[in-house]
Write a protein that holds these residues in place. Structure first.
Motif, PDB file in Angstrom:
ATOM      1  N   ALA A 119     -10.631 -29.373  -9.015  1.00  0.00           N
ATOM      2  CA  ALA A 119      -9.547 -28.388  -9.086  1.00  0.00           C
ATOM      3  C   ALA A 119      -8.686 -28.654 -10.320  1.00  0.00           C
ATOM      4  O   ALA A 119      -8.218 -27.733 -10.985  1.00  0.00           O
ATOM      5  CB  ALA A 119      -8.697 -28.450  -7.812  1.00  0.00           C
ATOM      6  N   ARG A 120      -8.523 -29.957 -10.650  1.00  0.00           N
ATOM      7  CA  ARG A 120      -7.737 -30.315 -11.824  1.00  0.00           C
ATOM      8  C   ARG A 120      -8.449 -29.845 -13.096  1.00  0.00           C
ATOM      9  O   ARG A 120      -7.811 -29.332 -14.023  1.00  0.00           O
ATOM     10  CB  ARG A 120      -7.528 -31.835 -11.869  1.00  0.00           C
ATOM     11  N   ALA A 121      -9.766 -30.008 -13.133  1.00  0.00           N
ATOM     12  CA  ALA A 121     -10.536 -29.537 -14.290  1.00  0.00           C
ATOM     13  C   ALA A 121     -10.346 -28.034 -14.463  1.00  0.00           C
ATOM     14  O   ALA A 121     -10.194 -27.529 -15.583  1.00  0.00           O
ATOM     15  CB  ALA A 121     -12.009 -29.865 -14.110  1.00  0.00           C
ATOM     16  N   ASN A 122     -10.294 -27.326 -13.347  1.00  0.00           N
ATOM     17  CA  ASN A 122     -10.098 -25.880 -13.414  1.00  0.00           C
ATOM     18  C   ASN A 122      -8.726 -25.516 -13.967  1.00  0.00           C
ATOM     19  O   ASN A 122      -8.586 -24.597 -14.765  1.00  0.00           O
ATOM     20  CB  ASN A 122     -10.297 -25.268 -12.025  1.00  0.00           C
ATOM     21  N   THR A 123      -7.709 -26.282 -13.551  1.00  0.00           N
ATOM     22  CA  THR A 123      -6.364 -26.048 -14.070  1.00  0.00           C
ATOM     23  C   THR A 123      -6.335 -26.276 -15.586  1.00  0.00           C
ATOM     24  O   THR A 123      -5.664 -25.551 -16.328  1.00  0.00           O
ATOM     25  CB  THR A 123      -5.360 -27.000 -13.385  1.00  0.00           C
TER      26      THR A 123
ATOM     27  N   ARG B 265     -16.925 -28.347  -0.607  1.00  0.00           N
ATOM     28  CA  ARG B 265     -16.339 -27.707   0.584  1.00  0.00           C
ATOM     29  C   ARG B 265     -17.396 -27.432   1.642  1.00  0.00           C
ATOM     30  O   ARG B 265     -17.142 -27.571   2.846  1.00  0.00           O
ATOM     31  CB  ARG B 265     -15.661 -26.382   0.201  1.00  0.00           C
ATOM     32  N   VAL B 266     -18.578 -27.023   1.189  1.00  0.00           N
ATOM     33  CA  VAL B 266     -19.671 -26.771   2.129  1.00  0.00           C
ATOM     34  C   VAL B 266     -20.046 -28.076   2.843  1.00  0.00           C
ATOM     35  O   VAL B 266     -20.219 -28.115   4.064  1.00  0.00           O
ATOM     36  CB  VAL B 266     -20.905 -26.178   1.395  1.00  0.00           C
ATOM     37  N   LEU B 267     -20.117 -29.143   2.064  1.00  0.00           N
ATOM     38  CA  LEU B 267     -20.416 -30.468   2.625  1.00  0.00           C
ATOM     39  C   LEU B 267     -19.367 -30.824   3.680  1.00  0.00           C
ATOM     40  O   LEU B 267     -19.687 -31.303   4.780  1.00  0.00           O
ATOM     41  CB  LEU B 267     -20.402 -31.496   1.486  1.00  0.00           C
ATOM     42  N   GLU B 268     -18.104 -30.557   3.338  1.00  0.00           N
ATOM     43  CA  GLU B 268     -16.994 -30.831   4.245  1.00  0.00           C
ATOM     44  C   GLU B 268     -17.143 -30.001   5.532  1.00  0.00           C
ATOM     45  O   GLU B 268     -16.995 -30.516   6.638  1.00  0.00           O
ATOM     46  CB  GLU B 268     -15.698 -30.451   3.527  1.00  0.00           C
ATOM     47  N   GLU B 269     -17.442 -28.699   5.359  1.00  0.00           N
ATOM     48  CA  GLU B 269     -17.569 -27.811   6.519  1.00  0.00           C
ATOM     49  C   GLU B 269     -18.709 -28.221   7.444  1.00  0.00           C
ATOM     50  O   GLU B 269     -18.580 -28.237   8.648  1.00  0.00           O
ATOM     51  CB  GLU B 269     -17.836 -26.367   6.037  1.00  0.00           C
ATOM     52  N   ASP B 270     -19.864 -28.538   6.835  1.00  0.00           N
ATOM     53  CA  ASP B 270     -21.067 -28.749   7.635  1.00  0.00           C
ATOM     54  C   ASP B 270     -21.282 -30.195   8.070  1.00  0.00           C
ATOM     55  O   ASP B 270     -21.936 -30.449   9.070  1.00  0.00           O
ATOM     56  CB  ASP B 270     -22.305 -28.288   6.856  1.00  0.00           C
TER      57      ASP B 270
ATOM     58  N   VAL C 195     -13.269 -35.767  -5.006  1.00  0.00           N
ATOM     59  CA  VAL C 195     -14.151 -34.884  -5.787  1.00  0.00           C
ATOM     60  C   VAL C 195     -13.540 -33.489  -5.878  1.00  0.00           C
ATOM     61  O   VAL C 195     -13.424 -32.907  -6.966  1.00  0.00           O
ATOM     62  CB  VAL C 195     -15.562 -34.806  -5.145  1.00  0.00           C
ATOM     63  N   ILE C 196     -13.099 -32.964  -4.739  1.00  0.00           N
ATOM     64  CA  ILE C 196     -12.532 -31.612  -4.711  1.00  0.00           C
ATOM     65  C   ILE C 196     -11.255 -31.538  -5.551  1.00  0.00           C
ATOM     66  O   ILE C 196     -11.070 -30.618  -6.354  1.00  0.00           O
ATOM     67  CB  ILE C 196     -12.253 -31.168  -3.253  1.00  0.00           C
ATOM     68  N   GLY C 197     -10.394 -32.544  -5.399  1.00  0.00           N
ATOM     69  CA  GLY C 197      -9.121 -32.564  -6.131  1.00  0.00           C
ATOM     70  C   GLY C 197      -9.326 -32.614  -7.637  1.00  0.00           C
ATOM     71  O   GLY C 197      -8.669 -31.897  -8.394  1.00  0.00           O
TER      72      GLY C 197
ATOM     73  N   ALA D 169     -18.969 -24.503  -8.744  1.00  0.00           N
ATOM     74  CA  ALA D 169     -20.047 -25.030  -7.896  1.00  0.00           C
ATOM     75  C   ALA D 169     -19.669 -26.385  -7.292  1.00  0.00           C
ATOM     76  O   ALA D 169     -19.927 -26.631  -6.111  1.00  0.00           O
ATOM     77  CB  ALA D 169     -21.342 -25.143  -8.698  1.00  0.00           C
ATOM     78  N   VAL D 170     -19.026 -27.254  -8.090  1.00  0.00           N
ATOM     79  CA  VAL D 170     -18.628 -28.569  -7.562  1.00  0.00           C
ATOM     80  C   VAL D 170     -17.648 -28.384  -6.403  1.00  0.00           C
ATOM     81  O   VAL D 170     -17.824 -28.955  -5.316  1.00  0.00           O
ATOM     82  CB  VAL D 170     -17.985 -29.452  -8.670  1.00  0.00           C
ATOM     83  N   ILE D 171     -16.626 -27.557  -6.614  1.00  0.00           N
ATOM     84  CA  ILE D 171     -15.645 -27.314  -5.553  1.00  0.00           C
ATOM     85  C   ILE D 171     -16.336 -26.685  -4.340  1.00  0.00           C
ATOM     86  O   ILE D 171     -16.175 -27.133  -3.199  1.00  0.00           O
ATOM     87  CB  ILE D 171     -14.497 -26.400  -6.043  1.00  0.00           C
ATOM     88  N   GLY D 172     -17.135 -25.656  -4.598  1.00  0.00           N
ATOM     89  CA  GLY D 172     -17.783 -24.920  -3.510  1.00  0.00           C
ATOM     90  C   GLY D 172     -18.703 -25.790  -2.666  1.00  0.00           C
ATOM     91  O   GLY D 172     -18.609 -25.796  -1.441  1.00  0.00           O
TER      92      GLY D 172
END
Lengths: 111, 147
Positions: free
Chosen positions: A68-72, A42-47, A63-65, A36-39
């Motif tokens: 993604a690190r937490a996911n790794t 990204r939505v914020l970035e897009e819009d 925030v996105i980076g 959700a954080v990544i998504g």
């Protein structure tokens, strides 16, 4: 006092069940907020990228980076837990060729 | 006749954020118009079986696709799957499990119960959007169901 082998085995089996349910929680419950954080970033970035100044966009990319690190890290945790549940595989290893391979990967010293 | 009769995609998802992202992805490829979002398994079964709050729905109008989360409160996805796939009236509705879990036992159990597809929700945004769009396009426009 000695503990019987059967008791030991029961304890190990109980721990295995616990570990499995822990991994399940990690893969399911921890991944959902990271996704959700990544998504949403990204939505914020897009819009709304046009409304942010360069510093705002940099903060968003941090925030996105980091998400993604937490996911790794979650991936690593799961891989490790799967590894420890597998029986150890014993195979002969050619030490000489392994050494040669490692040395060939080492950067050459500068002339 | 009810306002829900035109629903083509039934999204069953208890996580608000995942639901919002899924809806966004479907909107992007213009296949959102007839989606209904059920927040748990009980609501999903009520919807499909036209009971409870959905008693006015036409039982002949089945969704063309059910996107089903597995881990949900009240009634989880595997229970919904079991219920719909064991009923001759609903077994032909394509059901795609969309879940965070890539645990082998969930995949195996889902297929044993008759799931039509199993997708682990991608963590990366672009992959998530692409996965949802592909699922929607395939099951709505490429796949054919009886009747």
């Amino acid at each position: 006092m000695t503990v019987s082998a059967a008791q030991h085995r029961a304890e190990i089996e109980a721990l295995d069940v616990e570990l499995e349910s822990f991994c399940y929680s990690v893969s399911h419950d921890l991944r959902a907020p990271v996704r959700a954080v990544i998504g949403f970033a990204r939505v914020l970035e897009e819009d709304y990228a046009a409304l942010l100044d360069p510093e705002g966009r940099r903060l968003l990319s941090v925030v996105i980076g980091e998400a993604a690190r937490a996911n790794t890290l979650i991936d690593g945790l799961l891989a490790l837990s799967r590894l420890s549940r597998k029986a150890m595989q014993r195979v002969p290893v050619d030490m000489a060729s392994m050494r040669a391979k490692s040395l060939s990967k080492r950067p050459r010293p500068l002339d | 006749m009810s306002e829900f009769d035109d629903v083509e995609i039934l999204l069953v998802e208890d996580n608000r954020q995942d639901a919002e992202m899924t809806i966004r992805a479907l909107k992007k490829c213009s296949i959102l118009n007839k989606l209904y979002w059920a927040k748990d398994g009980v609501e999903a079964l009520d919807f499909v079986r036209c009971q409870g709050a959905y008693a006015d729905r036409d039982p002949k109008k089945l969704p063309k696709l059910i996107l089903l989360d597995l881990k949900m409160p009240r009634l989880d996805g595997l229970d919904v799957l079991r219920a719909l796939k064991s009923d001759p009236k609903t077994l032909a509705i394509p059901i795609v499990a969309m879940t965070s879990s890539n645990q082998e036992r969930d995949v195996t159990e889902s297929y044993r119960l008759g799931v039509n597809g199993y997708v682990t929700k991608p963590v990366q945004f672009a992959s998530f959007m692409e996965a949802v769009a592909n699922i929607g396009m395939y099951w709505l426009f490429v796949n054919q169901t009886p009747g």
